[in-house]
Write a protein that holds these residues in place. Structure first.
Motif, PDB file in Angstrom:
ATOM      1  N   LYS A  55       6.882   1.897  10.181  1.00  0.00           N
ATOM      2  CA  LYS A  55       6.297   1.450   8.922  1.00  0.00           C
ATOM      3  C   LYS A  55       7.444   1.277   7.933  1.00  0.00           C
ATOM      4  O   LYS A  55       8.274   2.163   7.782  1.00  0.00           O
ATOM      5  N   LEU A  56       7.502   0.119   7.281  1.00  0.00           N
ATOM      6  CA  LEU A  56       8.573  -0.193   6.348  1.00  0.00           C
ATOM      7  C   LEU A  56       7.965  -0.638   5.025  1.00  0.00           C
ATOM      8  O   LEU A  56       7.055  -1.473   5.021  1.00  0.00           O
ATOM      9  N   SER A  63       5.453 -12.412   3.726  1.00  0.00           N
ATOM     10  CA  SER A  63       5.816 -12.278   5.141  1.00  0.00           C
ATOM     11  C   SER A  63       6.823 -13.335   5.574  1.00  0.00           C
ATOM     12  O   SER A  63       7.665 -13.075   6.431  1.00  0.00           O
ATOM     13  N   LYS A  64       6.777 -14.516   4.970  1.00  0.00           N
ATOM     14  CA  LYS A  64       7.723 -15.575   5.342  1.00  0.00           C
ATOM     15  C   LYS A  64       9.155 -15.243   4.917  1.00  0.00           C
ATOM     16  O   LYS A  64      10.105 -15.829   5.427  1.00  0.00           O
ATOM     17  N   ASP A  65       9.327 -14.278   4.008  1.00  0.00           N
ATOM     18  CA  ASP A  65      10.654 -13.877   3.548  1.00  0.00           C
ATOM     19  C   ASP A  65      11.278 -12.795   4.423  1.00  0.00           C
ATOM     20  O   ASP A  65      12.391 -12.357   4.158  1.00  0.00           O
ATOM     21  N   GLU A 120       2.194  -6.358  11.569  1.00  0.00           N
ATOM     22  CA  GLU A 120       1.188  -6.607  10.540  1.00  0.00           C
ATOM     23  C   GLU A 120       1.849  -6.343   9.188  1.00  0.00           C
ATOM     24  O   GLU A 120       2.561  -5.349   9.019  1.00  0.00           O
ATOM     25  N   TYR A 121       1.619  -7.246   8.234  1.00  0.00           N
ATOM     26  CA  TYR A 121       2.177  -7.083   6.884  1.00  0.00           C
ATOM     27  C   TYR A 121       1.037  -7.186   5.884  1.00  0.00           C
ATOM     28  O   TYR A 121       0.341  -8.204   5.812  1.00  0.00           O
ATOM     29  N   LEU A 126       5.036  -3.195   5.978  1.00  0.00           N
ATOM     30  CA  LEU A 126       5.200  -3.822   7.289  1.00  0.00           C
ATOM     31  C   LEU A 126       4.966  -2.757   8.349  1.00  0.00           C
ATOM     32  O   LEU A 126       5.607  -1.706   8.340  1.00  0.00           O
ATOM     33  N   ASN A 127       4.015  -3.015   9.242  1.00  0.00           N
ATOM     34  CA  ASN A 127       3.714  -2.103  10.350  1.00  0.00           C
ATOM     35  C   ASN A 127       4.080  -2.783  11.657  1.00  0.00           C
ATOM     36  O   ASN A 127       3.602  -3.882  11.941  1.00  0.00           O
TER      37      ASN A 127
END
Length: 146
Positions: A55-56, A63-65, A120-121, A126-127
């Motif tokens: 996990k972050l 998400s595109k970045d 998954e974001y 972010l997972n």
């Protein structure tokens, strides 16, 4: 008892040099010569019997970045944060911009199946689900008692 001479200005000067070095190392220039700050997102790694769960925390990003690369032994995540906050009060406009890029490489305690990673974001988190390699799941270690 001996007397120790306090050199306050030398200590303050030393502290100022350290602060300047810290700021210089934290600020960089982007490709278009804009000042940016780097940051290191917080991470949490949890291990279960069949997978690693990473996990972050990357708030303010889309998400595109994000660029995520996974090998069998490590995860590399990089991205660039761009955000703007504008407010208007009493005819005065206040605008705050935050820009920053990061790159973080996280070594993994077990080999994983890097072709089966799930991501998954949502809400700045972010997972990543990193399934363990089959040889890691069935790994048995003999413990000797002396």
């Amino acid at each position: 008892m001996s007397l120790v001479r306090l050199e306050l200005f030398r200590e303050v000067d030393s502290l100022q040099r350290e602060m300047n070095r810290f700021i210089e190392n934290s600020i960089a220039r982007s490709d278009d010569n804009r000042l940016t700050t780097s940051f290191v997102p917080a991470a949490e790694l949890e291990e279960t019997s069949d997978a690693l769960h990473l996990k972050l925390e990357v708030p303010g990003m889309e998400s595109k970045d994000l660029d995520i690369q996974v090998s069998a032994e490590a995860v590399s995540i990089s991205g660039e944060r761009k955000s703007e906050n504008k407010t208007q009060e009493g005819g005065v406009t206040r605008s705050e911009f935050r820009y920053g890029s990061f790159r973080r490489v996280i070594p993994l305690p077990n080999r994983i199946q890097n072709n089966n990673v799930q991501a998954e974001y949502k809400d700045g988190i972010l997972n990543l689900t990193l399934p363990k390699a089959e040889e890691e799941k069935n790994k048995i270690v003999k413990v000797n008692l002396d």
